[in-house]
Scaffold this active site. Sequence first.
Site, PDB file in Angstrom:
ATOM      1  N   ARG A   1       0.940  -1.131  -0.119  1.00  0.00           N
ATOM      2  CA  ARG A   1       0.147   0.012  -0.106  1.00  0.00           C
ATOM      3  C   ARG A   1       0.989   1.332   0.142  1.00  0.00           C
ATOM      4  O   ARG A   1       1.914   1.460   0.368  1.00  0.00           O
ATOM      5  CB  ARG A   1      -0.944   0.158   1.164  1.00  0.00           C
ATOM      6  CG  ARG A   1      -2.157  -0.889   1.346  1.00  0.00           C
ATOM      7  CD  ARG A   1      -2.950  -0.774   2.416  1.00  0.00           C
ATOM      8  NE  ARG A   1      -1.992  -1.041   3.601  1.00  0.00           N
ATOM      9  CZ  ARG A   1      -1.394  -0.031   4.421  1.00  0.00           C
ATOM     10  NH1 ARG A   1      -2.142   1.364   3.955  1.00  0.00           N
ATOM     11  NH2 ARG A   1      -0.928   0.118   5.459  1.00  0.00           N
TER      12      ARG A   1
ATOM     13  N   LYS B   1      -1.100 -12.573  14.459  1.00  0.00           N
ATOM     14  CA  LYS B   1      -2.713 -12.565  14.522  1.00  0.00           C
ATOM     15  C   LYS B   1      -3.161 -13.697  13.609  1.00  0.00           C
ATOM     16  O   LYS B   1      -4.223 -14.649  14.192  1.00  0.00           O
ATOM     17  CB  LYS B   1      -2.935 -11.277  13.739  1.00  0.00           C
ATOM     18  CG  LYS B   1      -4.443 -11.141  13.536  1.00  0.00           C
ATOM     19  CD  LYS B   1      -4.646  -9.542  13.238  1.00  0.00           C
ATOM     20  CE  LYS B   1      -3.899  -8.841  11.950  1.00  0.00           C
ATOM     21  NZ  LYS B   1      -4.748  -9.103  10.961  1.00  0.00           N
ATOM     22  N   THR B   2      -2.626 -14.049  12.391  1.00  0.00           N
ATOM     23  CA  THR B   2      -3.112 -15.222  11.572  1.00  0.00           C
ATOM     24  C   THR B   2      -2.844 -16.465  12.182  1.00  0.00           C
ATOM     25  O   THR B   2      -3.514 -17.344  12.287  1.00  0.00           O
ATOM     26  CB  THR B   2      -2.613 -15.129  10.066  1.00  0.00           C
ATOM     27  OG1 THR B   2      -3.119 -13.784   9.474  1.00  0.00           O
ATOM     28  CG2 THR B   2      -3.130 -16.274   9.213  1.00  0.00           C
TER      29      THR B   2
ATOM     30  N   ARG C   1       2.690 -12.018  -0.943  1.00  0.00           N
ATOM     31  CA  ARG C   1       1.274 -12.294  -0.423  1.00  0.00           C
ATOM     32  C   ARG C   1       0.688 -13.364  -1.353  1.00  0.00           C
ATOM     33  O   ARG C   1       1.066 -13.916  -2.482  1.00  0.00           O
ATOM     34  CB  ARG C   1       0.390 -10.924  -0.807  1.00  0.00           C
ATOM     35  CG  ARG C   1       0.880  -9.878   0.178  1.00  0.00           C
ATOM     36  CD  ARG C   1       0.149  -9.789   1.510  1.00  0.00           C
ATOM     37  NE  ARG C   1       0.377  -8.651   2.275  1.00  0.00           N
ATOM     38  CZ  ARG C   1      -0.066  -8.451   3.340  1.00  0.00           C
ATOM     39  NH1 ARG C   1      -1.219  -9.313   3.648  1.00  0.00           N
ATOM     40  NH2 ARG C   1       0.434  -7.551   4.321  1.00  0.00           N
TER      41      ARG C   1
ATOM     42  N   LYS D   1      -8.550  -2.934   0.888  1.00  0.00           N
ATOM     43  CA  LYS D   1      -8.416  -1.816   2.123  1.00  0.00           C
ATOM     44  C   LYS D   1      -9.261  -0.714   1.591  1.00  0.00           C
ATOM     45  O   LYS D   1      -9.628   0.251   2.522  1.00  0.00           O
ATOM     46  CB  LYS D   1      -6.920  -1.476   2.097  1.00  0.00           C
ATOM     47  CG  LYS D   1      -6.125  -2.638   2.813  1.00  0.00           C
ATOM     48  CD  LYS D   1      -6.639  -3.142   4.113  1.00  0.00           C
ATOM     49  CE  LYS D   1      -5.625  -4.344   4.748  1.00  0.00           C
ATOM     50  NZ  LYS D   1      -6.340  -4.812   5.924  1.00  0.00           N
TER      51      LYS D   1
ATOM     52  N   HIS E   1      -9.992  -4.051  12.883  1.00  0.00           N
ATOM     53  CA  HIS E   1      -8.928  -4.878  12.162  1.00  0.00           C
ATOM     54  C   HIS E   1      -8.057  -5.816  12.934  1.00  0.00           C
ATOM     55  O   HIS E   1      -7.588  -5.741  13.922  1.00  0.00           O
ATOM     56  CB  HIS E   1      -7.634  -3.724  11.581  1.00  0.00           C
ATOM     57  CG  HIS E   1      -6.508  -4.369  11.069  1.00  0.00           C
ATOM     58  ND1 HIS E   1      -5.499  -3.849  11.109  1.00  0.00           N
ATOM     59  CD2 HIS E   1      -6.625  -5.242   9.866  1.00  0.00           C
ATOM     60  CE1 HIS E   1      -4.502  -4.506  10.181  1.00  0.00           C
ATOM     61  NE2 HIS E   1      -5.420  -5.206   9.327  1.00  0.00           N
TER      62      HIS E   1
ATOM     63  N   SER F   1       1.447  -6.138  11.883  1.00  0.00           N
ATOM     64  CA  SER F   1       1.972  -7.097  11.143  1.00  0.00           C
ATOM     65  C   SER F   1       2.967  -7.921  11.834  1.00  0.00           C
ATOM     66  O   SER F   1       3.842  -7.103  12.649  1.00  0.00           O
ATOM     67  CB  SER F   1       2.695  -6.489   9.854  1.00  0.00           C
ATOM     68  OG  SER F   1       3.443  -7.490   9.180  1.00  0.00           O
TER      69      SER F   1
ATOM     70  N   ASP G   1      -8.890 -11.031   9.109  1.00  0.00           N
ATOM     71  CA  ASP G   1      -8.456  -9.503   8.984  1.00  0.00           C
ATOM     72  C   ASP G   1      -9.221  -8.554   9.315  1.00  0.00           C
ATOM     73  O   ASP G   1      -8.832  -7.361   9.834  1.00  0.00           O
ATOM     74  CB  ASP G   1      -7.846  -9.436   7.565  1.00  0.00           C
ATOM     75  CG  ASP G   1      -7.017  -8.175   7.628  1.00  0.00           C
ATOM     76  OD1 ASP G   1      -6.241  -7.947   8.343  1.00  0.00           O
ATOM     77  OD2 ASP G   1      -7.188  -7.624   6.239  1.00  0.00           O
TER      78      ASP G   1
END
Length: 538
Positions: free
Chosen positions: A60, A243-244, A323, A201, A221, A239, A258
């Site tokens: 981004r 989290k994942t 990604r 996003k 988020h 990041s 997410d």
Amino acid sequence: MENYDQVTQTISLEKYGIKNARVKYQLSPEELHDITIEKGLGVEVSSGALAVNTGEFTGRSPKDRFIVKDDITKDRIWWGNINIPYEADDFDKLYNKVVSYLSEKEIFVRDCYACADENYKLNIRVINEYPWSNQFAYNMFLRPTNDELKNFTPEWTVVNAPGFMAVPDEDGTRQHNFAILNFTKKIALIGGTGYTGEIKKGIFSALNFILPVFKNTLPMHCSANVGKDGDTAIFFGLSGTGKTTLSTDPNRSLIGDDEHGWTNENTVFNFEGGCYAKAINLSRDNEPEIYDAIKKGAILENVIIKANGDVDFEDTSITQNTRVSYPIHHIENIQIPSIGKNPKNIFFLTADAFGVIPPISKLTPSQAAYHFISGYTAKVAGTEAGVKEPQPSFSACFGAPFMPLHPSKYAEMLSKKMIDAGVNVWLVNTGWTGGPYGIGTRMKLKYTRAMINAVLNGDLGLYNYDDYHIHSVFGVAQPRTCPGVPTSVLSPRATWNDDEGYYKTAFKLTNAFRENFKKFEAHCSEEIRRGGPQRYAF
């Protein structure tokens, strides 16, 4: 898997100002995969997934994200270097240039929606210059059935033209790329960048405004999962904090990885229909669910492919931000539909490279609001040029680049929901123990999982002196014991074997917290302000 049928009809884009386009409407992911390869825009890797290169931008570009300042937004948006104002007249001129650029071209159009809860559903039409961008939209948004498409009326439109380059002096942009939200016209206009994350996003940012302002629903988020007894757990984290990884649990069903909403009815719903995971250093041993999701239908971005067609996940020569996107049904253990009820525990994940925050601690509502607004994690030496030692990094609400309102608005909503629902909030340090980065070691994943499981199983006791110790610097309550975790690990000070060094470093971090929070204080209640570290060094 959603009931999805291919639709063969086509549509006109004349009403959008796109003239004489050859419109490919609602193509299947298989068709888009094949067209991408036929056009030389991507290749198929050995797993069957599609690999593409997003071009100049592999992430981004937050300084090129704008919001049109108009009657809807002017008094509501938290304007600044995150939410940059853009003139409505400039938007109209730039939009007309973009649709003129897309005219006469082959264009890929998809009708889809965001928000798994029917009461909050947002119908979206995505107009793409590239076929693989349209396949990304198939993966990441929710997929209507053929019957739903018959009477489909889009509310928001995404116009995505990676090949169009703005002229800053003429168009009011900073450089040739841009991502602009117009809440009056309900358009997300994206150009000059092929990075697909701008598509998802853009809609996430729109929902972060729409849901709290018009629907009294908290956007988050975060990732979320649900246990066999129906209890929902929510994981916030920037990041690199886990989290994942931590929300992907063989004993719990994944709601999403997410973006979620928390409703007045005390349910949590996924905004999306897929996952967009980092692929750096991916392996089946460490993240088997994500690794096995990379098959036909998945899209890999900016990865290096070996001669035999395998992906070299360790090669970051294009970008660290490699990604993969895939529809959520590529994961086996998922919640259908992507809605959970009865939120019971919230985890704030931080990778504290200073090694001073407890590996797990329980937060009061005011502390939870403070840490939510702060959104702390740390940069470590070697991640950026000139970083010689750990540096604190703060991102409000664990997602500042996507939050159009002042962070205190989201924090107040979270505090109220926590209290009303009786939710427990935990601060989890997945970072360093036994000293800062370079001296200590990263917290073992098995210990962090044991702590998460202890919370979810109700094994950490009541919030009292016998079961918890109040940290003398941060004021948080750290459990004295935890099944599966050595007691010594639970006290960060004890792991250092250097009290003076520990407290000196801890006070250094509290000063960083306090300095960061100054920009929020005027908008926050005294209760929230008191949720931060009360002791600090001069």
